[in-house]
Design an enzyme around this catalytic site. Structure first.
Site, PDB file in Angstrom:
ATOM      1  N   GLU A 146      -9.142  12.775  12.441  1.00 19.76           N
ATOM      2  CA  GLU A 146      -8.446  11.655  12.810  1.00 19.76           C
ATOM      3  C   GLU A 146      -7.498  11.856  13.863  1.00 19.76           C
ATOM      4  O   GLU A 146      -6.455  12.604  13.805  1.00 19.76           O
ATOM      5  CB  GLU A 146      -7.613  10.885  11.768  1.00 19.76           C
ATOM      6  CG  GLU A 146      -6.812   9.548  12.071  1.00 19.76           C
ATOM      7  CD  GLU A 146      -6.322   8.907  11.063  1.00 19.76           C
ATOM      8  OE1 GLU A 146      -5.920   7.697  11.189  1.00 19.76           O
ATOM      9  OE2 GLU A 146      -6.461   9.409   9.924  1.00 19.76           O
ATOM     10  N   LYS A 148       0.947  -0.911  -0.037  1.00 17.12           N
ATOM     11  CA  LYS A 148      -0.105   0.045  -0.027  1.00 17.12           C
ATOM     12  C   LYS A 148       0.899   1.288  -0.050  1.00 17.12           C
ATOM     13  O   LYS A 148       1.988   1.374   0.617  1.00 17.12           O
ATOM     14  CB  LYS A 148      -1.005  -0.220   1.205  1.00 17.12           C
ATOM     15  CG  LYS A 148      -1.928   1.349   1.284  1.00 17.12           C
ATOM     16  CD  LYS A 148      -2.608   1.377   2.592  1.00 17.12           C
ATOM     17  CE  LYS A 148      -3.200   2.722   2.958  1.00 17.12           C
ATOM     18  NZ  LYS A 148      -4.159   2.845   4.030  1.00 17.12           N
TER      19      LYS A 148
END
Length: 398
Positions: free
Chosen positions: A202, A152
């Site tokens: 976040e 990723k």
């Protein structure tokens, strides 16, 4: 309304409007503002700055705060940002005074309209890289992942906004706070003549009284103005194999990083949904009891940073791919912003949904997590949706 000085655990007797008063009192360039779901903070002046140097940043912060501690006075606090680059210089300082209030989300006055600006800037917008070039970069990364090079990578792009007049950062901060008052809104100096401003959804990690909380987000889909479609997208995100895999990779990394610090760590088996004004996110709230009471909030945050949610995996390979692929320096973007006191308690937020202001210009950032199942079209659309938070705040559009 006068400002009151409180301990970091906000004063439950603070009058209605105290948080909004701190928001309204913010002065660009010199003040440091941070609103979280638990408290609102405004730092004024500078007592000390954390110098760039050898050794762990968390140790330099701890030593500075210990040296400034005085009997009978509130524990000193450091506030500011840490960049994405591991060798970059942090912009952290101990304010002369720190004012605390309850969270903005509990303040009835935060919903009041932002005072009208006599003249709003007319923005010239430049996309770096262009959407077409960004899509090519995503496709190249996907090909490498399918060949087994890495798992990723988070690839970002920027919008460079320029105007004939300076933007009103106070009005911009107020709009960001109104858009998502339950999120994390911030404005802190990030370098000479520069201000980092944004509204992140976040939490990287918070520490309080020997316990920690982390809230990794990974796997996202843009919101829709149509209610039925918005619900369909949310349900689809919860059932998306691609997004669930992406989220699981991040949660596993958080578990691995925090386990050495904890005698007990609770990691839910499945994610839930978190919404902002622009996006749906997969979310997992991780909680734990610290085994070592000396582990500070910044030490915990440094152990987590960067998570696969903002970098990729394996981390070293993803960093190299980012350096090869992105035609700009991220600076504070995908770093962390927050505060810590001399007792080690604090909150550190992932620096996303943000911009860096300098003079008459703004540089906006947005990224997307790219995995083997990604498509250039979907990731380009995701970054465009993430830009909406800030574009709405400044009155600009793509």
């Amino acid at each position: 309304m006068s400002l009151s000085l409180h301990e970091p655990a906000t004063d439950p007797l603070a009058s209605p409007g105290a948080a909004t008063a701190l928001l309204e009192a913010y002065r660009p360039a010199t003040d440091r503002f941070l609103a979280t779901p638990h408290r609102t903070l405004l730092g004024r002046g500078t007592t000390a700055e954390i110098a760039h140097g050898e050794g762990p940043l968390s140790h330099r912060v701890r030593d500075t705060l210990d040296a400034l501690r005085r009997p009978g006075t509130p524990a000193p606090v450091v506030v500011g940002s840490v960049p994405f680059a591991s060798d970059g210089a942090a912009a952290l300082a101990v304010p002369e005074t720190v004012h605390w209030a309850p969270p903005l989300r509990e303040d009835p006055l935060v919903a009041l309209p932002v005072p009208h600006e006599a003249v709003r800037p007319q923005w010239r917008v430049r996309e770096v890289p262009s959407p077409a070039r960004y899509g090519e970069t995503v496709a190249a990364a996907v090909a490498r992942m399918r060949a087994g090079e890495f798992d990723k990578v988070v690839l970002a792009r920027t919008l460079e906004l320029a105007s004939a007049r300076r933007p009103d950062l106070r009005a911009m901060l107020r709009r960001l706070a109104q858009r998502d008052p339950a999120g994390y809104t911030f404005a802190v100096p990030s370098g000479p003549g520069r201000t980092l401003i944004g509204a992140s959804p976040e939490l990287l990690v918070a520490r309080r009284d020997g316990r920690l909380t982390a809230n990794p987000l990974a796997g996202s889909v843009p919101r829709s103005d149509d209610l039925a479609e918005d619900v369909r997208r949310a349900v689809g995100l919860l059932e998306s194999a691609k997004d669930l895999h992406e989220h699981a990779v991040v949660v596993a990394a958080v578990r691995e990083a925090l386990t050495p610090f904890c005698r007990d760590l609770d990691v839910p088996e499945r994610p839930t949904l978190v919404r902002t004004a622009a996006m749906w996110h997969l979310s997992t709230t991780v909680t734990g009891e610290l085994a070592d009471s000396d582990a500070t909030a910044l030490e915990l945050a440094s152990a987590l940073h960067p998570t696969p949610a903002v970098c990729g995996t394996p981390t070293d390979v993803a960093r190299a791919v980012i350096a090869e692929s992105e035609p700009f320096d991220r600076g504070p973007y995908t770093g962390m912003v927050g505060w810590q006191d001399a007792d080690g308690d604090g909150e550190w937020v992932v620096t996303i949904r943000c911009a860096e202001a300098e003079g008459r210009s703004l540089r906006l950032f947005a990224g997307a997590g790219v995995v083997a199942a990604s498509t250039p079209e979907a990731e380009t659309a995701e970054t465009a949706a993430k830009f909406r938070t800030f574009l709405d705040a400044v009155g600009a559009s793509l």
